[in-house]
Write an enzyme that holds these catalytic residues in place. Structure first.
Site, PDB file in Angstrom:
ATOM      1  CG  HIS A   1     -24.649  -4.807  59.527  1.00 57.04           C
ATOM      2  ND1 HIS A   1     -24.042  -5.569  60.238  1.00 57.04           N
ATOM      3  CD2 HIS A   1     -25.967  -4.737  60.112  1.00 57.04           C
ATOM      4  CE1 HIS A   1     -24.392  -6.370  61.097  1.00 57.04           C
ATOM      5  NE2 HIS A   1     -25.673  -5.776  61.091  1.00 57.04           N
TER       6      HIS A   1
ATOM      7  CD  GLU B   1     -35.419 -10.149  61.518  1.00 62.24           C
ATOM      8  OE1 GLU B   1     -34.408  -9.544  61.820  1.00 62.24           O
ATOM      9  OE2 GLU B   1     -35.282 -11.099  60.837  1.00 62.24           O
TER      10      GLU B   1
ATOM     11  CG  ASP C   1     -25.164  -6.610  54.623  1.00 60.89           C
ATOM     12  OD1 ASP C   1     -23.903  -6.428  54.336  1.00 60.89           O
ATOM     13  OD2 ASP C   1     -25.778  -5.472  54.881  1.00 60.89           O
TER      14      ASP C   1
ATOM     15  CD  GLU D   1     -33.184 -13.006  58.531  1.00 63.80           C
ATOM     16  OE1 GLU D   1     -32.917 -13.963  59.188  1.00 63.80           O
ATOM     17  OE2 GLU D   1     -32.867 -11.776  59.538  1.00 63.80           O
TER      18      GLU D   1
ATOM     19  CG  PHE E   1     -28.858  -4.042  57.867  1.00 70.26           C
ATOM     20  CD1 PHE E   1     -29.664  -3.760  58.914  1.00 70.26           C
ATOM     21  CD2 PHE E   1     -27.906  -2.903  57.845  1.00 70.26           C
ATOM     22  CE1 PHE E   1     -29.545  -2.787  59.855  1.00 70.26           C
ATOM     23  CE2 PHE E   1     -27.787  -1.970  58.714  1.00 70.26           C
ATOM     24  CZ  PHE E   1     -28.707  -1.880  59.916  1.00 70.26           C
TER      25      PHE E   1
HETATM   26  C1  LIG Z   1     -29.620 -12.752  60.027  1.00 69.01           C
HETATM   27  C2  LIG Z   1     -29.867 -11.526  60.956  1.00 69.01           C
HETATM   28  N1  LIG Z   1     -31.209 -10.807  61.036  1.00 69.01           N
HETATM   29  C3  LIG Z   1     -31.390  -9.847  61.520  1.00 69.01           C
HETATM   30  C4  LIG Z   1     -30.426  -9.158  62.151  1.00 69.01           C
HETATM   31  C5  LIG Z   1     -30.607  -7.707  62.643  1.00 69.01           C
HETATM   32  N2  LIG Z   1     -30.457  -7.652  64.333  1.00 69.01           N
HETATM   33  C6  LIG Z   1     -29.275  -7.450  64.820  1.00 69.01           C
HETATM   34  S1  LIG Z   1     -29.445  -7.716  66.512  1.00 69.01           S
HETATM   35  C7  LIG Z   1     -30.929  -8.327  66.218  1.00 69.01           C
HETATM   36  C8  LIG Z   1     -31.662  -9.052  67.661  1.00 69.01           C
HETATM   37  C9  LIG Z   1     -31.085  -9.912  68.302  1.00 69.01           C
HETATM   38  O1  LIG Z   1     -31.751 -10.351  69.405  1.00 69.01           O
HETATM   39  P1  LIG Z   1     -31.196 -11.227  70.289  1.00 69.01           P
HETATM   40  O2  LIG Z   1     -30.572 -12.666  69.836  1.00 69.01           O
HETATM   41  O3  LIG Z   1     -31.939 -11.547  71.457  1.00 69.01           O
HETATM   42  O4  LIG Z   1     -29.785 -10.659  70.937  1.00 69.01           O
HETATM   43  P2  LIG Z   1     -29.552  -9.217  71.688  1.00 69.01           P
HETATM   44  O5  LIG Z   1     -29.826  -8.033  70.996  1.00 69.01           O
HETATM   45  O6  LIG Z   1     -30.772  -9.166  72.636  1.00 69.01           O
HETATM   46  O7  LIG Z   1     -28.575  -9.484  72.358  1.00 69.01           O
HETATM   47  C10 LIG Z   1     -31.551  -8.366  64.816  1.00 69.01           C
HETATM   48  C11 LIG Z   1     -32.717  -8.794  64.750  1.00 69.01           C
HETATM   49  C12 LIG Z   1     -29.021  -9.640  62.140  1.00 69.01           C
HETATM   50  N3  LIG Z   1     -27.936  -9.048  62.247  1.00 69.01           N
HETATM   51  N4  LIG Z   1     -28.919 -10.806  61.305  1.00 69.01           N
END
Ligand SMILES: Cc1ncc(C[n+]2csc(CCOP(=O)(O)OP(=O)(O)O)c2C)c(N)n1
Ligand SMILES: Cc1ncc(C[n+]2csc(CCOP(=O)(O)OP(=O)(O)O)c2C)c(N)n1
Ligand SMILES: [Mg+2]
Ligand SMILES: [Mg+2]
Lengths: 327, 336, 327, 336
Positions: C129, C29, C85, C60, C83
């Site tokens: 996290h 990502e 986690d 993932e 992360f």
């Molecule tokens: C399973 C998982 N993978 C990756 C992340 C890291 N992460 C946190 S927010 C995010 C982006 C989320 O995008 P979106 O669903 O469009 O929500 P927005 O942040 O735009 O509100 C990512 C990749 C995570 N928290 N959980």
């Protein structure tokens, strides 16, 4: 007392708890009308209906997450994951959600959820259908882990697990599904407390801590050893987390020897934890502690190799004999 | 008002008749969210808030419009970007701020932080740090409602980034098969972390995917709080009547970075410009002129009261004590 | 020698290996054009293009499974999971596929895959996290696990890990991202072998085995202790699997005291494994072995609590002092 | 020939012109699969095969039709019900049987068993015991092809049960975004383990879901090997030209239980009857009359040769030795 099979003890536990508490629901793949791939949920759908006994799609991450959401909002879900290997598909909701929500949310919720699954080897199910992952779950605060080795412990531990207000992972042994044993008669509300080990055989020469189906192997080894005048104490931890170290320490204090047997891998497994705890406690030992486990390899499908893979009574006995030899 | 429908026809929001009361409420909620996020941003810059926080500035119409359709006994599940959702569903801004400040009086006793704010009594099942889990937890809450025969519904918030996660599919499929009372509400805010919509979604609209499950999907203008409200209300009523799930996608825009402090060098000039012009609160002010019985000066009053409420919350929270050392190991397990 | 930050050592390792071997690709990502959430992949997209540096959706399970499929068919994928986690979301392809395919398929394939992720605490990232899951991966045969604590070890271990023909899990410390240290000059092909511990400080009174960012805490504790005349040997295992017990045993044989420090939970953690192995080896100990770890609770967001949670130099020193007191 | 198309028009298979050569090949493959599964079933009943096995009796047209469109350099990924796929892609039945018998000469040195048969050199990346992983591994192989600039394609087999798994969505979304050369081939065989289609899929056809990703989806009659072949050929050609993924769903039927020994009490009388009438080999015999240059007696000959080949494979495999004890710990890690 009545003779019951291991899987029937599970069905009885589910039935009794669903009868007792209508917040208990059951979900998983083919737990419903079909009665389960091992007949382990037979009859529950007929009694409790489609609302409380629910076939899920093959979506372990999603339906375990759903079970957590349901547990947050008034239900007490029981979830089946057919094979322990598939729990790899739902570690996220178990570990990041179920185990932590109470803590993260400041105690606003509990997650009364019991997940049971069939693990371990001995049926030539091959590398993706034979794993034992107790160590993973035990490493996670917020989860409890139980591993019953007899029908009566299945009955008592599953019932207690369902009543527990924490997420409980119940690791059942595939190999034991058809094994029979005595259980209290129907009508008896049989409960086994979580976190209490069971001394399955008393002895004073060596402490054999055996988990899951290895309890049977340990008892057989103890019989072999008894013929040679060696008295092994066989302890079944029953709960892996919390782990009843009190019982183990008391035993090792008497025997001065510790051998841990499990079908999970030795490296970072239960044996490591128990041996480390005993050593930290400074218990004097007459011989270095030992682990008897499979080699560090996946579980082979091959019957001849799987027989070598799993700890056998003979291998356990051999290890104990070596511990008793004068240094 | 722009709104596209898939599988279902949506009457225009104005056509659906927004009353002055509803308009006031929507406006107030948006102003509270806006101020909450502004204050959080300021306090974070000052180094007063630990960890990291994700703000919903620009997205106020989504939380406000969607949650205004709910009753107290209804549930929401939220995401890492959850302040707005929690406020809109009725969480107390003071206890929310206390959580951001890591204080004992916070909703998580200060142990969860921004990503884990919940007020279960108010139906807020929690922000969540794991992308996509809001949908799994959401169908679980909906399952509870169904099993218990309660006449309530769930809204599960998620982002367009989360729409690419397997659990989005698993949850929508199960919700459809089981006909659960749930609305999947996607805030397509142009970015997931540092990457644009197209990195995450292979089609123009997430709402299209509702057809794959056999329930309605609607894309709505996420700048327009009245449109969001009217659209979600329809879906909520349908779910409450036993009609099953729906998917609503709001096209919205994230003003700030993914997290506060994000250098945002992945944003184009046009993106930066859009953060200046895409403003659901301004738009609502304009639209309010059409709402019978609503006076312009009322809005100023609502706005300043909202600011006051949030500023007081922050001031209170800033002055609290950290949790005691004993809190470190509390609430890991239920008391025996 | 040149000063480099921990995250830049990662970038350099990736760049050098991608330059050297065009079968190496990077996916995850936001690893692409944006350069990563910690700037850890900055510039790679510009050099190697969209084909070899690929932003994934938040999937993932799917993209790690894809990386395994790619590794079966000629590529050597490097995968980022931001992360640690979130690795809970891809345990299935890691454990049931990557770790077992060589074995199950009779040696027909290898899975040359390196997955790196940022774990651990110290930045108030909260319960979802901040986890440290080395023990899980180490429990799985077929996987290797590395955990570098300095920029030079990041460089050398990641490069070796990419060249390894097995799936390698690389656990980086979030807290160390911005920490600086000496690394060999550009142009030097710096490799650190997997499975070799590093003695970060020599001493003869006690063996302090410290993993990940706890190496820094251990070194600080050693300084504190040195002021009191106690000489601690600080060992960084660097690889958790395979684990260099030879180096540890040799050290404990000299010191007679063992204290294991990590930020993963103690229960079923690295300390359990190391203490058990030392005891099984029958190494004579002057004091019972010790573990210094967080309490058995999720990692709190609260700064004041997280400071208590993580092992501190003072807590480590205190534990060692107690070990040296006459019994 | 029944075939429904979504997003794409499929010419009828006959219209696509099946040559006698192709017809012979399809028929031969189906006969080999049929015999392989019959022998496996018999040997299993005799207690000669350890563990558990999942057979594809009734589904022969899917494996045969789909794989006949592939070149040797193309890949397939398969499932727990993978014997047919492996045979059709060119795996050696003798080494497959050896694996079922847990012998050292098996594809997995006897350590994998039925669920892990692979012949990587022949492009068979393996049966797999984890539902859904065929799709993730499949897009990985397709990614390899794309990165390496190879002019090959992948077919990922999966069941309608697997279609409810999150990875199905993740894989199809990524394949669409990245325009990977892959065909997702769903065998909707009426059951997933012990439960019917509707327990797992909220819409009538899995192929519908292709629209959610923006690539073609086609439902085809899985009894009709010519239809399967023609449909998949079109999708394969498109993928090979860089046109990206497609989803093909074959409606087929699982004659036996989920695993050998399954009491199948979840099957209705109609289900049991269908196992007597749904027969792709009989159907192909009928259809073969329309193929120019193909004589009826040829089919008998092909069938008896196929039986001979499989029977010889089984006889050979049954006589082999178990792997030596040293195999227990081999191939866990690469040799250093
Ligand atoms: C399973 C998982 N993978 C990756 C992340 C890291 N992460 C946190 S927010 C995010 C982006 C989320 O995008 P979106 O669903 O469009 O929500 P927005 O942040 O735009 O509100 C990512 C990749 C995570 N928290 N959980
Ligand atoms: C992740 C996972 N969950 C559950 C299972 C158990 N399981 C094996 S096959 C199967 C049903 C699969 O159904 P389908 O995809 O329709 O394939 P079919 O068996 O009909 O060929 C299930 C649930 C598994 N192997 N993997
Ligand atoms: Mg977004
Ligand atoms: Mg099926």
């Amino acid at each position: 007392m009545a003779k019951t099979k291991y899987y029937q003890a599970l069905t009885r536990a589910l039935r009794e708890e669903m009868q007792r508490d209508e917040r208990v629901i059951l979900m998983g793949e083919d737990v419903g009308e079909s009665g389960g791939i091992f007949a382990q949920t037979r009859g529950l759908y007929a009694t409790f209906g489609a609302n409380r006994v629910r076939d899920t799609p093959i979506a372990e991450n999603g339906f375990v997450s759903a079970a957590v959401g349901a547990a947050m909002t008034g239900l007490r879900p029981v979830v089946e994951i057919g094979f322990e290997d598939f729990v790899t598909a739902c570690m996220d909701p178990l570990v990041n959600q179920a185990a932590k929500l109470r803590y993260m949310l400041g105690g606003q919720v509990g997650i009364p959820l019991l997940l049971y699954t069939f693990g371990g080897g001995g049926v030539n199910a091959g590398p993706q259908h034979s794993q034992s992952l107790a160590a993973w779950f035990a490493h996670v605060p917020g989860l409890k882990v139980i591993q019953p080795s007899t029908p009566t412990d299945v009955l008592g531990l599953v019932k207690s697990g369902i009543r527990d207000d924490n997420p409980v992972i119940c690791l059942l042994s595939k190999k034991l599904i058809g094994s029979a044993g005595d259980v209290p008669d129907l009508g008896t509300d049989h409960l086994v407390p979580l976190g209490k080990a069971d001394v399955k055989r008393a002895g004073h020469d060596v402490t054999l801590l055996c988990a899951g189906q290895m309890v049977q192997a340990g008892l057989k080894a103890a019989s072999l050893l008894a013929e040679e005048g060696i008295e092994a104490e066989v302890i079944d931890p029953r709960s892996i987390s919390p782990l009843d170290m009190e019982t183990v320490l008391a035993s090792v204090l008497r025997t001065g020897r510790l051998c841990v047997v499990h079908e999970a891998h030795g490296f970072f497994g239960l044996g490591a934890e128990v041996i480390a705890s005993v050593c930290e406690a400074g218990v004097p030992l007459k011989a270095p502690p030992r682990r008897v486990t499979p080699p560090f390899a996946p579980s082979p499908f091959t019957p001849s190799l799987e027989a070598l893979y799993l700890p056998s009574p003979e291998r356990i006995a051999q290890t104990v004999r070596a511990m008793l030899e004068p240094a | 008002m722009k709104s596209r429908a898939f599988n279902v026809s949506v009457p225009g929001a104005q056509g659906a008749g927004i009353s002055a009361d509803v308009a006031r409420r929507l406006f107030r909620t948006m102003c509270e969210i806006r101020r909450f996020e502004e204050v959080a941003s300021e306090r974070y810059k000052l180094g007063e808030l630990p960890g990291f926080i994700h703000l919903s500035l620009g997205q106020e119409a989504c939380a406000a419009g969607a949650c205004a359709t709910l009753e107290r006994g209804d549930y929401i599940t939220s995401t890492h970007r959850g302040h707005g959702h929690c406020l809109a569903k009725g969480a107390d801004p003071a206890r929310m701020m206390a959580e951001l400040f890591a204080k004992a009086q916070g909703y998580g006793k200060g142990r969860g932080g921004s990503m884990h704010i919940a007020d279960v009594a108010a139906g807020v099942l929690g922000a969540n740090g794991i992308v996509g889990q809001s949908m799994g937890l959401g169908i679980g809450a909906a399952l509870s409602l169904q099993v218990q025969g309660r006449n309530n519904v769930v809204i599960a918030f998620f982002g367009e980034g989360a729409s690419g996660a397997g659990i989005a599919h698993e949850a929508m499929n199960m919700a459809a098969i089981w006909k659960l009372p749930i609305i999947f509400f996607c805030e397509a805010n142009a970015f997931a972390e540092l990457s644009p919509f197209g990195t995450h979604v292979s089609v123009p609209d997430v709402a299209q995917r509702a057809a794959a499950y056999g329930f309605p999907g609607i894309t709505v203008d996420g700048e327009d709080v009245f449109a969001v409200y009217a659209t979600v209300r329809q879906a909520v009523e349908r779910a409450r009547r036993g009609g099953g799930p729906a998917l609503v996608e709001a096209k919205t825009f994230r003003w700030h970075g993914h997290y506060e402090g994000d250098p945002q060098n992945y944003k184009s000039d046009a993106d930066h410009a859009k953060a200046q012009t895409f403003d659901p609160i301004s738009l609502a002010r304009q639209q309010a002129a059409d709402v019978p019985g609503l006076k312009a000066h009322e809005l100023d009053d609502i706005e300043s009261k909202a600011r006051g409420r949030i500023d007081a919350a922050a001031a209170w929270a800033a002055g609290l004590q950290s949790p005691p050392a004993s809190a470190l190991t509390e609430d890991v397990y239920a008391e025996a």
